[in-house]
Design an enzyme around this catalytic site. Sequence first.
Site, PDB file in Angstrom:
ATOM      1  N   TYR A  68       0.834  -1.194   0.000  1.00 33.91           N
ATOM      2  CA  TYR A  68       0.000   0.000   0.000  1.00 33.91           C
ATOM      3  C   TYR A  68       0.879   1.258   0.000  1.00 33.91           C
ATOM      4  CZ  TYR A  68      -3.469  -3.445   1.547  1.00 33.91           C
ATOM      5  OH  TYR A  68      -4.280  -4.550   1.676  1.00 33.91           O
ATOM      6  N   HIS A 145       0.287 -12.295   1.170  1.00 36.37           N
ATOM      7  CA  HIS A 145      -0.473 -11.314   0.403  1.00 36.37           C
ATOM      8  C   HIS A 145      -0.526 -11.666  -1.081  1.00 36.37           C
ATOM      9  CE1 HIS A 145      -1.278  -6.703  -0.236  1.00 36.37           C
ATOM     10  NE2 HIS A 145      -2.351  -7.447  -0.413  1.00 36.37           N
TER      11      HIS A 145
END
Length: 330
Positions: A68, A145
Amino acid sequence: MTRRAPGGEAAAPPIRVLGRSGVPVTALSFGSAAIGHLFTPVGDEQAYAAVNAAWDAGIRYFDTAPHYGAGLAERRLGRALRTRARDGYVISTKVGRLLEPAEPGRDGLPAHRRVWDFSAAGVRRSIEDSLNRLGLDRVDIVYLHDPDDHAEQAFREGYPELERLRGEGVIGAIGAGMNQAGMLTRFVRDTDVDAVLCAGRYTLLDQRAGAALLPAARERGTSVVIGGVYNSGVLADPRPGAMYDYGAVPPDLLDRARRMRSVAEQYGTTLRAAALAFSAAPDPVASVLVGARSAGEVADAAAQFRAPVPADFWRDLRAEGLLPQDVLTP
């Protein structure tokens, strides 16, 4: 009507425990992708205000990832929480993308490039790097992830390393986070994960996680965190140009969302409240994760999470063919 605590403040989200880990999470959680410039740039002060608003709303579970904003979300989240007692909140981050130095970009993001790495060494290094960016000595939950195209390495090397780190007490809970339900079901059935984070696959517009993932999690005692409850925005505000799963919303789904909103308005509720209630309903769901880029968005999510949704609303969605007849509703 908003439920109120005895002191007059809005009631905080309930606390639940992830699987057998003992790690407590609030039933509503804060996703930090938006304060890492997802879709739209966000300034420092706005990002900190969003995190503080989440705290004021009683949210104590905060999710982030190196991906992010190439580390920006982790740094901002760490700074925003630095004055809070460490035992008073839970943080999850993710592994699978290492950040390597790169030439500065024109978008203002940190000068790093993302490199896929689900190896044991990569997992351990990723956690160390995340701790440095967060300014913490531990994280509570770590997810593999998006291992979609790296399944072999994730199962053979990445997951066993997370098990070792959990056994060493370095992290409290482990799991995987993805935008699909199929591989997450495999993690639930074939490993000893505490939780999985499933984004966008159990919403008012997409219930694929209900076919196998949620039943498997229920059977195994594994917790599920549901992200993407608004499917990138269309369920928050179904308008032309809205986002759906990180892209433009298809016309048929936009029409469906608008019809759902119309039914919600007939019952004096909102589509946002219904979206949150729906994703939170199944037994294995420990928390619903809402990304927000401002204090106002956080306050709205907290209010919508507390808002009641009439039972007849769900009946009418089924009657109009907007939800399957056999799907679980609150």
